[in-house]
Design an enzyme around this catalytic site. Structure first.
Site, PDB file in Angstrom:
ATOM      1  N   ASP A 141     -31.246 -17.833 -14.620  1.00 14.80           N
ATOM      2  CA  ASP A 141     -32.411 -18.362 -15.333  1.00 14.80           C
ATOM      3  C   ASP A 141     -33.321 -17.204 -15.734  1.00 14.80           C
ATOM      4  OD1 ASP A 141     -34.679 -20.157 -16.017  1.00 14.80           O
ATOM      5  OD2 ASP A 141     -33.493 -21.672 -14.998  1.00 14.80           O
ATOM      6  N   HIS A 218     -39.814 -20.780 -16.002  1.00 11.85           N
ATOM      7  CA  HIS A 218     -38.695 -21.732 -15.914  1.00 11.85           C
ATOM      8  C   HIS A 218     -37.784 -21.439 -14.713  1.00 11.85           C
ATOM      9  CE1 HIS A 218     -34.846 -23.558 -17.280  1.00 11.85           C
ATOM     10  NE2 HIS A 218     -35.606 -24.422 -17.913  1.00 11.85           N
ATOM     11  N   SER A 547     -32.763 -29.321 -17.709  1.00 11.41           N
ATOM     12  CA  SER A 547     -33.009 -28.099 -16.924  1.00 11.41           C
ATOM     13  C   SER A 547     -33.546 -28.418 -15.539  1.00 11.41           C
ATOM     14  CB  SER A 547     -34.088 -27.256 -17.603  1.00 11.41           C
ATOM     15  OG  SER A 547     -33.527 -26.314 -18.454  1.00 11.41           O
TER      16      SER A 547
END
Ligand SMILES: *[C@@H]1O[C@H](CO)[C@@H](O)[C@H](O)[C@H]1NC(C)=O
Ligand SMILES: *[C@@H]1O[C@H](CO)[C@@H](O)[C@H](O)[C@H]1NC(C)=O
Ligand SMILES: *[C@@H]1O[C@H](CO)[C@@H](O)[C@H](O)[C@H]1NC(C)=O
Ligand SMILES: *[C@@H]1O[C@H](CO)[C@@H](O)[C@H](O)[C@H]1NC(C)=O
Ligand SMILES: *[C@@H]1O[C@H](CO)[C@@H](O)[C@H](O)[C@H]1NC(C)=O
Ligand SMILES: *[C@@H]1O[C@H](CO)[C@@H](O)[C@H](O)[C@H]1NC(C)=O
Length: 777
Positions: A141, A218, A547
């Site tokens: 990520d 994220h 996600s």
């Protein structure tokens, strides 16, 4: 024989070159060569350089073009190649595929589309807290913000598992001595592919960090969702305060930063991703979580980094979890569809934010929003400010500003998203918007401008009110938090749906997990909305997307792996799928957001993940190397190629005699996407419960077919752990192109092993469809 050979060869060539557009400029390409034959890495590297030198006049040029050599878990390299060079390499014996490295994106809905803002509650259960100490979860990520509370080491945490080979690198604003501990045990970053595509990373003014440190948020969010330690008093600006924790709070975290902030988005180069796979497998991770992908058209298997990396991971017993993508609710747009990966859809949780509004005529209406302060203001229709009535800035009439006004915007006018509408109204100094869109969307909220979402019925009444009133106004009250909201779960409207556009006989997505309004940790360097004018810093943030669903399942896989160290990735997937549920908290069928219809397996896979039951599934559909060999046969690979791809072992038969179809794969779901006449499918179940037990079958028959399962019961004993059964399906209608859904359930009275059964009867004759199916079969 000749014709079939030519046919396969033709197919093969088109497969291996599928993604190489003809252009003279060099681009990042990936050359895939199968497993490493147990070569030592040095030898493998020399092989790569020699191979690459074939297409350059001087070895120095070849070395300059080389970006990565993949040499631990599999063999291959990434290099700058023009299309001539790529084509030449693709025809070299021993090269399985050559493809252009794509730029993938994060499967978050945050960014310009819309933003999350609410809490997804996770129940704490004893089982979930008990396991995971011995498991390492690798997150691919945007990196991690290591100082956050959820990545601290617990005093009672054991030493780092002995099997761990990984490392915590020293890099820009990342000191491994401070950042890493017994919780965060590995951190690496991969940027060479990214920089070949986009030029040098901008690190000035902390725009990014050339290190595993997360600039975007994220990666911190997904890592804390999967394995974050328990943190009390988490909240978003005091909102929804509570205890936050990951699915496997005791598991170890290894971070692989492959996505970089550029133009307000995370961008991830496939060349970098494949390098991370190669390292992570050598480091000894047990589970990998990758919330990344790119929208269809999908590349063939073995022409994407995710499929190659996860194929080799699976052979080494490492489970890889992917997100399904955010291209819903239209069908067939699901991503990450390889049979060896787990593909996760996103669902809602039972929380809502009802917001009351009273119009100037005293009519009261309800919407959804996040309003912290009561507002009373003039209400105006978007037509006052925008030429075509759509709330998009490029249609602003340039005359009036919306200061002191709430603007009514319809998503159906100009097809704008609520975020675009809110940004446009903000730009003309409006004080808030009421955004009208279908209730089936279950939209998440924006918070940079007061926004209330209403259904088309309410929105239309409001419009009539504005048109009929001299001085329209609205009073908006503070939003309430409603837990126990129904229906829940439902499928998030954005969650990508099946069937798979490249292998429709393999169910995708596999499973659903929470992915709407998830509260998890965030990079304090990133604003909660990512918008440039948002100067706020938070360590907890709401986000939505597949996600967010993906790391929920990664955490659960870590728990199962810890409880059952000997289970293969396929067995774990089977346990998750056969125990998933299809009903919501009201015992109704889960709804498919975006449609108001009951969900089917193309929306949710086998259903919503159910970790407490998955730990004891009774029976599993397992897959071994031979299953993968047969699948590769069905794709048209030759025995020579298959030997290069499947790890050698004396007991594995790598032959492809006869014709093969992906229907044979021992998948925990049966789809026959082209049922023309009676078909018999074989499946094998392995008993993982108590040793002597009898399972009986029951069938929920799909419409329009007759289904026969034999034997009717399976008698497992100490010596008979694996038993096969057969399903014979006969069409009893004339039809074409319509999917019907059923189920086979094996039960011993306690366990219920559920297998989706999906058929598409195609017996009206359509040449095109037949031809297409032959290619994949
Ligand atoms: C590709 O690169 C090679 C080696 O540099 C060169 O010989 C060839 O002309 C190039 N092809 C094209 C189409 O530019
Ligand atoms: C690099 O980032 C800084 C800080 O965000 C910004 O001011 C600058 O414009 C960026 N430079 C480029 C070339 O994008
Ligand atoms: C929780 O956070 C709130 C607001 O941040 C703070 O006022 C409160 O004291 C905290 N409670 C505990 C138990 O830490
Ligand atoms: C860890 O490294 C050792 C020595 O390099 C190697 O033998 C072992 O296979 C590695 N473990 C994994 C999981 O790759
Ligand atoms: C709305 O209600 C308030 C008090 O309940 C009343 O004073 C007012 O006249 C009403 N307005 C209309 C338009 O009915
Ligand atoms: C928008 O509002 C701000 C403050 O409310 C004001 O300073 C600004 O001038 C306004 N913009 C325009 C274009 O009038």
């Amino acid at each position: 024989m000749t014709t079939s050979f030519q046919f396969l060869w033709g197919l093969f060539l088109s497969l291996s070159l599928y993604s190489i557009p003809s252009t003279p400029t060099p681009h990042v390409h990936i050359v895939y060569l199968g497993h490493t034959h147990g070569h030592d890495p040095l030898l493998t590297t020399r092989l790569h350089v020699r191979l690459l030198s074939n297409v350059f006049s001087r070895e120095a040029e070849a070395k300059e073009a080389m970006i990565y050599g993949y040499k631990h878990a599999f063999s291959g390299f990434a290099a700058m190649l023009n299309s001539t060079q790529a084509t030449t390499l693709a025809s070299v014996e021993g090269v399985i595929s050559v493809f252009r490295s794509k730029i993938l994106g994060l499967h978050t809905t945050r960014s310009w589309d819309f933003m999350g803002l609410t809490l997804g509650p996770e129940e704490t259960t004893p089982m979930q807290l008990k396991y995971g100490d011995d498991i390492v979860v690798g997150i691919f990520d945007t990196g991690v913000w290591p100082e956050l509370d959820c990545f601290r080491e617990e005093p009672d945490m054991g030493p780092i598992p002995k099997s761990w080979n990984g490392t915590c690198v020293k890099a820009d604003k990342f000191d491994p001595k401070k950042a890493c501990n017994r919780k965060l045990i590995g951190a690496r970053y991969y940027i060479d592919g990214f920089e070949r595509e986009f030029g040098p990373l901008n690190t000035s003014g902390d725009a990014e960090y050339r290190s595993p440190r997360d600039r975007l948020g994220h990666g911190t969010h997904t890592a804390s969702t999967a394995v974050g330690s328990v943190v009390r008093n988490a909240s978003y600006f005091g909102l929804a305060p509570g205890t936050a924790r990951g699915g496997a709070p005791r598991a170890r975290l290894a971070v692989y930063k492959v996505c970089w902030l550029k133009d307000l988005q995370g961008r991830c180069s496939e060349a970098d991703i494949l390098a991370a796979f190669d390292d992570a497998l050598h480091d000894g991770v047990h589970v990998m979580s990758a919330s990344i992908g790119s929208s269809p058209p999908l590349m063939p298997f073995f022409s994407t980094s995710s499929d190659i990396g996860s194929f080799h991971a699976t052979q080494l017993g490492v489970a890889v979890v992917f997100s399904a993508g955010n291209d819903g609710p239209d069908s067939s747009l699901v991503q990450n569809v390889s049979p060896w990966g787990l593909c996760v859809a996103a669902g809602t949780v039972d929380r809502a934010f009802p917001t009351q509004m009273v119009l100037g005529n005293n009519v009261s209406m309800m919407g959804q929003g996040f309003i912290t302060r009561e507002i009373k203001m003039k209400l105006v229709d978007s037509g006052r400010f925008f030429d075509d009535g759509s709330c998009s800035l490029d249609k602003w009439n340039g005359r009036k500003l919306a200061s002191g006004r709430i603007v009514l915007c319809f998503s159906s006018v100009g097809q704008v998203s609520s975020t675009v509408a809110a940004l446009s109204v903000l730009a003309i100094n409006g004080s808030g918007i009421i955004f009208v869109e279908s209730i089936s969307r279950q939209t998440v909220q924006d918070d940079f401008l007061p926004t209330i979402h209403v259904d088309l019925y309410e929105g239309t009444q409001m419009l009539y009110y504005i048109q009929s009133s001299k001085d329209p106004s609205v009073q908006i009250f503070s939003s309430k938090t409603n837990i126990g909201h129904s229906p829940a779960p439902s499928v998030a409207y954005f969650s990508s749906r099946g069937p798979s556009s490249i292998s429709p006989n393999i169910l995708k997505p596999d499973i659903m997990a929470p992915g709407v309004n998830i509260l998890a940790a965030w990079s304090p360097k990133s604003s909660p909305t990512l918008l440039p004018f948002d100067g706020r810093s938070v360590v907890w943030n709401f986000d939505s997307g597949t996600s967010m669903a993906c790391p929920h399942v990664s955490g659960i896989v870590a728990l199962l792996k810890s409880a059952h160290p000997d289970w293969s990735p396929a067995a774990i997937k089977s346990a998750l799928m056969t125990t998933a549920y299809m009903s919501d908290t009201s015992s109704d069928n889960i709804l498919a957001g975006g449609t108001l219809k009951a969900a089917d397996p193309f929306d949710v896979g086998a259903g919503h993940v159910n970790p407490l039951i998955a730990i004891d599934p009774g029976l599993v559909y397992d897959m071994d190397a031979r299953d993968y060999v047969l699948f590769l046969c069905s794709l048209g690979y030759t025995e020579v190629q298959i030997k290069m791809m499947v790890l050698p072992s004396p007991s594995i038969d790598t032959s492809c005699s006869g014709s093969h179809s992906d229907l044979e794969l021992n998948y925990p779901a049966i789809i026959i996407s082209n049922l023309q006449s009676t078909v018999t499918i074989k499946r094998s179940l392995r008993n993982v419960g108590r040793s002597s037990v009898v399972y009986f079958s029951s069938i929920k028959n799909p419409e329009g077919v007759y289904t026969y399962v034999w034997p009717r019961f399976l008698v497992f004993s100490l010596h008979k752990k694996t038993i096969s059964y057969y399903v014979t399906i006969t069409p009893i209608k004339q039809s074409q192109g319509r999917y019907d859904f059923g189920e086979i359930i094996w039960s011993d009275g306690y366990h219920h092993v559920k297998t989706p059964l999906i058929v598409c009867v195609n017996n009206l004759g359509d040449g095109n469809r037949d031809a297409a199916t032959h290619l994949s079969a």
